[in-house]
Every structure is written in structure tokens, then in C-alpha cells.
Design a protein around this motif. Structure first.
Motif, PDB file in Angstrom:
ATOM      1  N   TYR A 219      68.139 -36.298  -1.332  1.00 55.67           N
ATOM      2  CA  TYR A 219      69.523 -35.860  -1.111  1.00 55.67           C
ATOM      3  C   TYR A 219      70.070 -35.193  -2.378  1.00 55.67           C
ATOM      4  N   LYS A 220      69.752 -35.787  -3.527  1.00 52.35           N
ATOM      5  CA  LYS A 220      70.225 -35.250  -4.801  1.00 52.35           C
ATOM      6  C   LYS A 220      69.676 -33.843  -5.030  1.00 52.35           C
ATOM      7  N   HIS A 221      68.395 -33.643  -4.703  1.00 50.66           N
ATOM      8  CA  HIS A 221      67.778 -32.328  -4.881  1.00 50.66           C
ATOM      9  C   HIS A 221      68.417 -31.295  -3.951  1.00 50.66           C
ATOM     10  N   LEU A 222      68.688 -31.682  -2.690  1.00 49.43           N
ATOM     11  CA  LEU A 222      69.342 -30.769  -1.745  1.00 49.43           C
ATOM     12  C   LEU A 222      70.732 -30.388  -2.243  1.00 49.43           C
ATOM     13  N   ASN A 223      71.452 -31.349  -2.800  1.00 50.77           N
ATOM     14  CA  ASN A 223      72.767 -31.060  -3.359  1.00 50.77           C
ATOM     15  C   ASN A 223      72.679 -30.054  -4.498  1.00 50.77           C
ATOM     16  N   THR A 224      71.689 -30.239  -5.372  1.00 49.86           N
ATOM     17  CA  THR A 224      71.490 -29.319  -6.501  1.00 49.86           C
ATOM     18  C   THR A 224      71.176 -27.912  -5.991  1.00 49.86           C
ATOM     19  N   ILE A 225      70.337 -27.826  -4.974  1.00 50.70           N
ATOM     20  CA  ILE A 225      69.982 -26.534  -4.382  1.00 50.70           C
ATOM     21  C   ILE A 225      71.229 -25.824  -3.859  1.00 50.70           C
ATOM     22  N   CYS A 226      72.061 -26.550  -3.124  1.00 56.35           N
ATOM     23  CA  CYS A 226      73.266 -25.950  -2.547  1.00 56.35           C
ATOM     24  C   CYS A 226      74.266 -25.538  -3.622  1.00 56.35           C
ATOM     25  N   LYS A 227      74.434 -26.382  -4.625  1.00 61.32           N
ATOM     26  CA  LYS A 227      75.369 -26.056  -5.705  1.00 61.32           C
ATOM     27  C   LYS A 227      74.921 -24.821  -6.472  1.00 61.32           C
ATOM     28  N   ASP A 228      73.617 -24.715  -6.716  1.00 61.23           N
ATOM     29  CA  ASP A 228      73.093 -23.569  -7.469  1.00 61.23           C
ATOM     30  C   ASP A 228      73.073 -22.294  -6.643  1.00 61.23           C
ATOM     31  N   THR A 229      72.978 -22.436  -5.323  1.00 65.57           N
ATOM     32  CA  THR A 229      72.858 -21.257  -4.458  1.00 65.57           C
ATOM     33  C   THR A 229      74.203 -20.773  -3.940  1.00 65.57           C
ATOM     34  N   ALA A 231      77.295 -22.749  -4.514  1.00 69.21           N
ATOM     35  CA  ALA A 231      78.377 -23.391  -5.282  1.00 69.21           C
ATOM     36  C   ALA A 231      79.165 -24.433  -4.502  1.00 69.21           C
ATOM     37  N   VAL A 232      78.538 -25.055  -3.521  1.00 67.10           N
ATOM     38  CA  VAL A 232      79.155 -26.183  -2.828  1.00 67.10           C
ATOM     39  C   VAL A 232      78.088 -27.253  -2.615  1.00 67.10           C
ATOM     40  N   THR A 233      78.511 -28.465  -2.279  1.00 65.80           N
ATOM     41  CA  THR A 233      77.550 -29.516  -1.997  1.00 65.80           C
ATOM     42  C   THR A 233      76.933 -29.290  -0.617  1.00 65.80           C
ATOM     43  N   ALA A 234      75.852 -30.012  -0.341  1.00 63.61           N
ATOM     44  CA  ALA A 234      75.207 -29.907   0.971  1.00 63.61           C
ATOM     45  C   ALA A 234      76.181 -30.297   2.083  1.00 63.61           C
ATOM     46  N   LYS A 235      76.938 -31.371   1.864  1.00 62.06           N
ATOM     47  CA  LYS A 235      77.898 -31.823   2.867  1.00 62.06           C
ATOM     48  C   LYS A 235      78.996 -30.792   3.098  1.00 62.06           C
ATOM     49  N   GLN A 236      79.478 -30.181   2.029  1.00 65.69           N
ATOM     50  CA  GLN A 236      80.509 -29.149   2.165  1.00 65.69           C
ATOM     51  C   GLN A 236      79.984 -27.945   2.952  1.00 65.69           C
ATOM     52  N   PHE A 237      78.721 -27.598   2.707  1.00 61.50           N
ATOM     53  CA  PHE A 237      78.135 -26.471   3.437  1.00 61.50           C
ATOM     54  C   PHE A 237      77.978 -26.818   4.917  1.00 61.50           C
ATOM     55  N   ILE A 238      77.538 -28.027   5.207  1.00 59.87           N
ATOM     56  CA  ILE A 238      77.398 -28.474   6.594  1.00 59.87           C
ATOM     57  C   ILE A 238      78.748 -28.417   7.307  1.00 59.87           C
ATOM     58  N   ASP A 239      79.786 -28.942   6.658  1.00 59.69           N
ATOM     59  CA  ASP A 239      81.118 -28.949   7.265  1.00 59.69           C
ATOM     60  C   ASP A 239      81.621 -27.532   7.524  1.00 59.69           C
ATOM     61  N   ALA A 240      81.426 -26.635   6.564  1.00 63.51           N
ATOM     62  CA  ALA A 240      81.867 -25.247   6.729  1.00 63.51           C
ATOM     63  C   ALA A 240      81.130 -24.579   7.889  1.00 63.51           C
ATOM     64  N   PHE A 241      79.851 -24.876   8.013  1.00 66.38           N
ATOM     65  CA  PHE A 241      79.031 -24.312   9.092  1.00 66.38           C
ATOM     66  C   PHE A 241      79.531 -24.810  10.448  1.00 66.38           C
ATOM     67  N   VAL A 242      79.749 -26.117  10.556  1.00 63.52           N
ATOM     68  CA  VAL A 242      80.192 -26.721  11.820  1.00 63.52           C
ATOM     69  C   VAL A 242      81.576 -26.197  12.213  1.00 63.52           C
ATOM     70  N   VAL A 243      82.474 -26.094  11.246  1.00 62.89           N
ATOM     71  CA  VAL A 243      83.832 -25.625  11.531  1.00 62.89           C
ATOM     72  C   VAL A 243      83.806 -24.171  12.006  1.00 62.89           C
TER      73      VAL A 243
END
Length: 292
Positions: A219-229, A231-243
Motif C-alpha cells: 500500500y505504501k509503495h502504491l501511495n508513493t507511485i500515485c504521489k510521484d505521478t 501528486a495525490v494519494t492512491a485513495k484520493q485518486f480512487i475517490d476522484a475516479f469514482v466521483v
């Protein structure tokens, strides 16, 4: 389900069209009352689109966000996105429309990075500001002149394809300058794999741990990937996608909030309403009324 906001299909009047078309913003303005759907009202496109503004100032809607446009602004949209124009005095430019099939035919001649940068709605802004001294407009004008030629010339389709490749590559180069931090790396590959999984499972799972496990990373690695790519956490990206998917379904069908909540994997409609309001500031019904 009934469409409230129409899906606009690719429809070229040019005989034997190979899946690409070009028109001017001025001609669209003149014909706005003659076509099936008024272009200033929100609509969903079933094709890809590049809009190059050559004069005037206005705004264009892309997935419920209004973007300011002026001379040398480019807006690019992928199949499935929501858009609307706002016509103002002196607004000019070109609109290139092309089908998914046409894009796939061109893939062999375009680097993969170009497709990622220009047509990844969740990864990049749809806006490019072209420098005054760039000559991409020259190729757009040539494309328009070639396409508007009533008499079909010898090998004309190859001419379209060549000009399209030049325009596409020039825009990607400009996009690359604006996204210099993004390289074709393991992180980007993992992020694109994550996004692909999300497109399949977004209505059954909104848990970042689930996607990390599917990708065989922490989970930590996925978060790092999303933040670096992005600039949001994995959860924030998921929420934005769903919305965003919820917004599209709300305005493009007669689905009720209750039905949508179950479709998106919420156990109770009230949970979905709270979730949607938390991320948009509106209830689903209020949002729908705003755009219809």
C-alpha cells in the motif's frame, strides 16, 4: 437508460472517410442551431478531439471543469469525456475529430509516450498553451485546406495521415515540456496498471489495499507511485475516479441516485449521497439539476 446529455457520434459528410475530420469553430458557431445538439450545452463525445483556438477568448468545459481559452490554446479530449463550448465574439480556431479506430491505426507510427500524454484524461490537464513562435498552426491550416478540397487528389488519405502525425507529434512535444517530470519508468507503468484495474473494479472496490495487492506491491509503495505521478494519494485518486464516473452517469442517463449508489458498490444510498457531497459540495440530485 435514456440519455439526458447526448453521446455525439463521429459523423463526417466527406465520402469514404477514414475516421478523421476537421472543421472550424466559426462554422460550428454558424451551424449551432442546425445540428442535433447545441454545442454550448454539455455533451459526451464518442470520439477523440483536438481543439486549437486561433483567436478570441472564452471557456471550454471538460469533464465538468471550465478551462479558460485564448489564442494558441489547445484542448484535447478523449473518447467518453463531457464537453461544451462557449461562443464569444471573435472566437476562431480548428477542431480535429478522429475515431478510436483511426487512432489505433496511427499507433504504430507514434511513440507510446505520445498517446499517454495527450489522451490520458486522469493523468494530465487537457490544456496546452502553444508558444507564439511555434509553427503547428501552419500544419493545421494545411490539413484544413487539404481536407476542404472538393476534388479528391491522388493519395490524399496519406497526406491526411502525414499531417495528422506531424500535428500530433508537435503537440506531444509541447506537452512533454509541461510534464517534464513524467518519464517512462517503472512508477508510470505501475500507475497505468493501477488505473486499468480501477477502470474494471471501481464499482466494486474503493480500497487502495485491494489494488496494491492486485499489483503485488505494498500500500505504501502504491501511495508513493500515485504521489510521484499525479501528486495525490492512491485513495484520493480512487475517490476522484469514482466521483467522475458518478457525475457522467448522473447526467448521461435517467439512473436514480438509489440505483447509482448500488451500482457503485455502496451498501446504502445515504452513504453514496454523503460521499458525493463530501467530494463535490452537492447532492447527486442538485448536481444533476445544475448541468441539465
Amino acid at each position: 437508460m435514456r440519455n439526458d446529455i447526448p453521446n455525439l457520434d463521429f459523423n463526417s459528410k466527406k465520402p469514404d472517410n477514414s475516421g478523421i475530420d476537421i472543421l472550424t469553430i466559426e462554422s460550428l458557431f454558424v451551424r449551432k442551431h442546425e445540428i442535433a445538439h447545441h454545442p454550448e450545452k454539455a455533451h459526451q463525445v464518442t470520439f477523440n478531439m483536438i481543439v486549437f483556438y486561433t483567436g478570441g477568448e472564452s471557456r471550454q468545459l471538460v469533464d465538468f471543469v471550465w478551462h479558460n481559452v485564448k489564442k494558441n490554446t489547445v484542448i484535447h479530449l478523449s473518447k467518453g469525456q463531457i464537453t461544451a463550448f462557449q461562443f464569444t465574439e471573435g472566437l476562431k480556431g480548428y477542431i480535429i475529430l478522429f475515431t478510436e479506430a483511426y487512432l489505433k491505426k496511427q499507433i504504430h507510427s507514434l511513440p507510446k509516450n505520445e498517446l499517454i500524454r495527450l489522451f490520458n484524461a486522469h493523468l494530465f490537464s487537457p490544456v496546452i498553451q502553444v508558444p507564439e513562435d511555434d509553427n503547428v498552426i501552419t500544419y493545421l491550416q494545411l490539413f484544413y485546406e487539404e481536407y476542404s478540397d472538393i476534388e479528391e487528389g491522388y493519395n490524399q488519405e496519406n497526406t491526411y495521415n502525414s499531417l495528422y502525425s506531424i500535428i500530433f507529434s508537435k503537440l506531444e512535444r509541447l506537452k512533454q515540456y509541461q510534464t517534464f517530470h513524467l518519464k517512462r519508468s517503472d512508477k508510470l507503468t505501475h500507475f497505468l496498471d493501477f488505473k486499468s484495474l480501477l477502470e474494471i473494479h471501481f464499482n466494486t472496490n474503493r480500497n487502495a489495499d485491494f489494488y496494491a495487492e492486485k499489483l503485488h506491491i505494498t500500500y505504501k509503495h502504491l501511495n508513493t507511485i500515485c504521489k510521484d505521478t499525479v501528486a495525490v494519494t492512491a485513495k484520493q485518486f480512487i475517490d476522484a475516479f469514482v466521483v467522475l464516473e458518478a457525475k457522467r452517469l448522473l447526467i448521461n442517463s435517467d439512473i436514480k441516485s438509489t440505483e447509482l449508489s448500488y451500482f457503485l458498490g455502496f451498501e446504502e444510498p445515504t452513504n453514496f449521497i454523503k460521499y458525493f457531497k463530501k467530494h463535490t459540495g452537492l447532492t447527486p440530485n442538485s448536481f444533476k439539476k445544475t448541468y441539465l
